[in-house]
Design an enzyme around this catalytic site. Sequence first.
Site: not given
Length: 459
Positions: A60, A203
């Site tokens: 967070d 990627e």
Amino acid sequence: MPKRNMLLTITVLMLVLMSYYCDAQNPVLQRPIINTKYTADPAPMVYNDTVFLYTSHDEDDAMGFKMKNWILYSSTDMVNWTEHGIVASLNDFEWVPNDNGAWAVQCIERNGKFYLYCPMPGGVGIGVLVADSPFGPFKDPLGKPLIRNSNHDIDPTVLIDDDGQAYMYWGNPQVYYVKLNEDMISYSGEIIQEPTTPDNYQEGPWVWKRKEHYYLSYASSCCPEGIGYAMSDSPTGPWEYKGMIVDASEKTRGNHPGIIEYKGKWYCFGHSYDLLKKTTSKFYERRSVDMDEMVYNPDGTIKNRNYWSIEGPKQEGALNPFQRVEAETMAWSEGVKTRFETEWEGDFDWDRGKRIADHLFVTDINHGDYILVRGVDFADGAKNVEVSVSPIYGGMIEIRVDEIGGPLIATVDVNTTRQEGQWRTFAASLKKNIKGIHDVYFVFKGEKDLFYFDWWKFN
């Protein structure tokens, strides 16, 4: 003030107020499927008619990449997702020197075993964990990397072809692949750098087969990254670029595809920053997993979508409310978080006694927060509802159907008494007989830090 200018001013104010009202009623247009935590790099796996979704996890308070573990979610309807907590972490690898870098994984089942392929950035390599269940516990069978080839060793994906040969692909900004042995924890032959990697590959490869076609999807050139794809007649290429599954936009920045077939439909997972943008215009690496149905054209190519739809995919089957449903099962929520704790017989760290139970539960519950569960089938009706909670200050749970301000079918009074802080079951009779399929809202009323919420059940 001239009359015309006054009318113009009033009109502008009305438009501003209308815009504010609409924003307040519709605070989020796109709704990531996970919203109690920041999640990224979705890796879905279908097993026993259930979708198991493994994700990386942005903390967070992450400013850049702050990722220490992997989390598991599951669904049987593609709308409601149940969290199962941390399924593996960097601590499962004794040879990993870092406490940050739990990047994109993939889990695959073979011969009753579950293999979780885990990359470690910075040239540490790609490890593998093995379990007897998709829920774990996962153990490191090698005590060393499976792959240590270069600084590009990230984002592994695995395909088991029709002939039983398994392949692992990975890499940024080039694609590499190798043939895995049947034990899935060793490989044969050389590591190959794929020479026909599409120009816009960046990627996050994800490889799968449908009919006679092989597909390589990936996060496209950064930044922002969309989800592009290429096709081939062989698992080893050559790969021909075909287009974008999800267009690149500033909403995504980074991305990572995960693609599965479930109950005859195909789905594409990715991630965005939509939840982050609810609270700040600043950029942090705090991502959220998205998902939508993916549709093929007659020639095998994939239909493009600009972005994840507002409404999301259709629900596959209804949810049964007459069995225990974990509170962390939800299609959407506002305000709440989740937490895992072990309950012990004693309260002292030095003498905790017998282990009673493990709880993954909903927390951070404040006035006005809610949980939405979609497509709940009440059949011919229910008489009452039970909830398991641990009171803090206490409060009320209003249970409403169809919309957050919809018909009130029950109110559960969560009161505190001498058993404050312990898990208790509260019940309430239904105010009206509700039949058929409805969306259900658990709306929390009170002050703040009302209670913890473990599970619910209708009778």
